[in-house]
Design an enzyme around this catalytic site. Structure first.
Site, PDB file in Angstrom:
ATOM      1  N   LYS A  46       0.878   2.617  32.825  1.00 32.71           N
ATOM      2  CA  LYS A  46       1.586   1.398  31.555  1.00 32.71           C
ATOM      3  C   LYS A  46       1.731   0.239  32.880  1.00 32.71           C
ATOM      4  CE  LYS A  46       3.721   3.795  28.446  1.00 32.71           C
ATOM      5  NZ  LYS A  46       4.964   5.328  27.709  1.00 32.71           N
ATOM      6  N   GLN A  84      10.697   5.806  29.119  1.00 30.89           N
ATOM      7  CA  GLN A  84       9.888   7.030  29.842  1.00 30.89           C
ATOM      8  C   GLN A  84      10.816   8.140  29.111  1.00 30.89           C
ATOM      9  OE1 GLN A  84       6.727   6.395  29.876  1.00 30.89           O
ATOM     10  NE2 GLN A  84       6.807   8.692  28.897  1.00 30.89           N
ATOM     11  N   ASP A 121       8.955  -1.008  22.996  1.00 36.51           N
ATOM     12  CA  ASP A 121       8.490   0.580  22.352  1.00 36.51           C
ATOM     13  C   ASP A 121       9.319   1.364  21.520  1.00 36.51           C
ATOM     14  OD1 ASP A 121       6.543   2.664  23.158  1.00 36.51           O
ATOM     15  OD2 ASP A 121       8.470   3.899  24.108  1.00 36.51           O
TER      16      ASP A 121
END
Ligand code: NAP
Length: 285
Positions: free
Chosen positions: A55, A99, A122
């Site tokens: 990413k 994450q 996200d």
């Protein structure tokens, strides 16, 4: 029937990244600042290390900054929340990604909730999830948002279609269902307790597989001409759909790899650019 047309997620992701790169240039010129994505990694799970690194590399590729925040595997929930709050109040950080999965001792829900909606690129917070279902501005989870983008790109008209989503996770199945519903599809969500799964899938015009089981959906379950979006990514680069048999019946299908996967990161970059533009009140032209 003619074998299905493949959806080229790799090409779509590259095109989107190119668009984002151009947008970043415009944003930098207009605001004199560069969007910055902070990736928060707790522990050293090898897959998560690879994902966060990928990413950040893509951020660099589109001209965006990134910040790698690495916390010890034994961090407590409060420590993770504390670090996320610092990022939340840092004006240079325009997007925050925690994450997952996080280590067992960390309660992930309050950790996700520490990310302010404006920086939740996200789409993991309750506010983002609610906005997704209500069809309000906000960031949808990146994988389902990427799937919707692919459906649009291939001009799949969802209005009145029966869409069957297999899987109900917070980051995939549930937000996917909301996005499809807002496009006027008739949506059925299936999960591990669903009875008559094969019969339900057989009625679907659009199938989204988000199960986490290799080749779980055989082509024999599908209606002729169905559109098949395979979000699965299992060891050995195998999806949740049995590609060869499904391609015989589907009209459109995503391969694994090269389908849904590449769009997830491209969508994350796009969300981070949008988040920066909104935070800086810059016209997004
Ligand atoms: P998850 O949290 O494990 O959820 C899996 C879902 O599948 C659950 O809702 C589960 O039902 C359902 N399920 C399991 N067995 C089933 C069965 N026999 N019949 C029907 N439903 C069943 O997984 P996830 O995070 O949503 O991920 C799903 C897949 O997408 C995985 O392959 C993952 O690697 C992939 N993925 C890809 C990306 C990408 O960027 N391409 C991103 C995220 C995930 P219950 O709720 O009843 O347990």
């Amino acid at each position: 029937m003619t074998p299905a047309k493949r959806i080229d997620g790799k090409a779509a992701a590259e095109a989107l990244q190119q668009e984002v790169a151009e947008r970043i240039e415009r944003l930098k010129a207009a605001a004199g600042q560069t969007p910055k994505l902070a990736t928060v990694l707790v522990g050293e799970d090898p897959a998560s290390v690879t994902y966060t690194r990928m990413k950040r590399k893509r951020c660099e590729k589109v001209g965006m900054e990134s910040l790698a925040v690495e916390l010890a595997a034994e961090s407590t929930t409060d420590q993770v929340i504390g670090r996320i709050r610092e990022l939340a109040s840092d004006p240079e950080v325009t997007g925050i990604l925690l994450q997952h999965p996080v280590p067992d001792q960390v309660d992930e829900r309050p950790a996700f909730e520490a990310i302010p909606p404006a920086k939740d690129v996200d789409g993991t917070s309750l506010t983002s999830f609610g906005a997704t279902w209500f069809g309000l501005p906000g960031f949808a989870a990146c994988t389902p948002a990427g799937i919707l983008r692919l459906l649009d790109l291939y001009e799949v008209d969802l209005t009145g279609k029966h869409a069957v989503v297999i899987g109900r996770s917070a980051i995939l199945g549930k937000p996917m269902a909301g996005l499809l519903l807002n496009r006027h599809a008739t949506v059925t969500i299936c999960h591990s307790r669903t009875r008559e799964l094969a019969g339900t899938v057989a009625e679907a015009d659009v199938v989204v597989a988000a199960v986490g089981r290799p080749r779980f959906v055989p082509g024999g379950w599908l209606k002729e001409g169905a559109v098949v979006m395979d979000a699965g990514y299992n060891p050995g680069n195998v999806g949740d759909v049995d590609f060869d048999s499904a391609a015989e019946r589907a009209s459109l299908i995503t391969p694994v790899p090269g389908g849904v996967g590449p769009m997830t990161i491209a969508t994350l970059l796009e969300h981070t650019a949008t988040a920066a533009a909104r935070q800086w009140n810059v016209d997004q032209a």
